[in-house]
Motif scaffolding. Structure first.
Motif, mmCIF file in Angstrom:
data_model
loop_
_atom_site.group_PDB
_atom_site.id
_atom_site.type_symbol
_atom_site.label_atom_id
_atom_site.label_comp_id
_atom_site.label_asym_id
_atom_site.label_seq_id
_atom_site.Cartn_x
_atom_site.Cartn_y
_atom_site.Cartn_z
ATOM 1 N N ILE A 199 0.838 -1.201 0.000
ATOM 2 C CA ILE A 199 0.000 0.000 0.000
ATOM 3 C C ILE A 199 0.870 1.247 0.000
ATOM 4 O O ILE A 199 0.584 2.223 -0.711
ATOM 5 C CB ILE A 199 -0.973 -0.027 1.194
ATOM 6 N N ASN B 10 0.808 4.184 -2.817
ATOM 7 C CA ASN B 10 0.656 5.595 -2.461
ATOM 8 C C ASN B 10 1.808 6.433 -3.014
ATOM 9 O O ASN B 10 1.603 7.547 -3.494
ATOM 10 C CB ASN B 10 0.564 5.763 -0.947
ATOM 11 N N ALA C 208 -8.686 1.713 0.121
ATOM 12 C CA ALA C 208 -7.843 0.918 -0.763
ATOM 13 C C ALA C 208 -8.731 0.060 -1.659
ATOM 14 O O ALA C 208 -9.754 -0.465 -1.224
ATOM 15 C CB ALA C 208 -6.903 0.041 0.055
ATOM 16 N N GLY D 56 -3.962 1.887 -3.470
ATOM 17 C CA GLY D 56 -3.508 2.714 -2.354
ATOM 18 C C GLY D 56 -4.651 3.152 -1.456
ATOM 19 O O GLY D 56 -5.825 3.042 -1.808
ATOM 20 N N ASN D 57 -4.309 3.677 -0.290
ATOM 21 C CA ASN D 57 -5.322 4.147 0.661
ATOM 22 C C ASN D 57 -5.218 5.646 0.913
ATOM 23 O O ASN D 57 -5.620 6.139 1.954
ATOM 24 C CB ASN D 57 -5.235 3.379 1.978
#
Length: 198
Positions: free
Chosen positions: A39, A43, A168, A148-149
């Motif tokens: 993740i 990002n 996500a 991604g979050n």
């Protein structure tokens, strides 16, 4: 006397259970860490692409004294409207020259190519000036990787990088917020909750 039995060596059941338990404990620690690393990588990719889009905008401004609107197509000969609408641009996209289909930031005086990574979606919103000035006096950029979050944003009125929380696995489906001045801070979109300067 001769021995009739053979000596057999091997692991006992207890020893095997201990080894299996140790492997299970290590896996329980490693798998969540691996997911967090992935993740973070997603990002970082979205953050880098938002920076690259901002760099393309600034390069176009240096050449033409105006920002531009994004397009992914054969470069048209028309002047961009620079409306508050911002279509989603999804990667992978490569920069291209003005004679072939590619990804561009353009205005009525010039053009510059840009690239977006695989899995990243971005939106570029142009802001209009008053009077008879060129369109696209500013811009707001939002980028998010599907895995991604976090969402990352750039604003032409600020040197800051903005970050917002996101879910996500969800792609970017709504464009960048329409802002006035240096106001990306505190803005939200459907996927990006509460931009704040980093």
């Amino acid at each position: 006397m001769f021995r009739t039995g053979k000596s057999q060596k091997g692991f006992t059941l207890i020893e095997l259970l201990i080894v299996v338990s140790i492997i299970a404990i290590l896996a329980a620690i490693a798998i969540p860490q691996f997911s967090a690393y992935r993740i973070r990588g997603f990002n970082a990719s979205a953050n880098a692409d938002s920076r690259n889009l901002a760099t393309a905008q600034e390069a176009l401004y240096a050449d033409t004294q105006a920002y531009g609107e994004s397009i992914v197509a054969l470069l048209p000969g028309t002047t961009p409207a620079c409306t508050a609408t911002s279509p989603i641009i999804s990667g992978p996209l490569d920069a291209a020259t003005a004679t072939v289909t590619g990804a561009y930031i353009y205005n009525q005086r010039g053009v510059t190519g840009f690239a977006i990574s695989n899995g990243v979606s971005a939106a570029v919103t142009g802001t209009m000036p008053g009077g008879t000035a060129l369109p696209c006096s500013g811009y707001v950029i939002v980028a998010k990787h599907t895995g991604g979050n976090a969402c990352y944003g750039r604003d032409s009125d600020s040197a800051s990088t903005y970050r917002a929380e996101a879910v996500a696995g969800a792609p970017l489906t709504v464009g960048a917020p329409s802002t006035t001045g240096n106001d990306l801070d505190g803005q939200s979109t459907a996927e990006c909750s509460g931009f704040s300067a980093q």
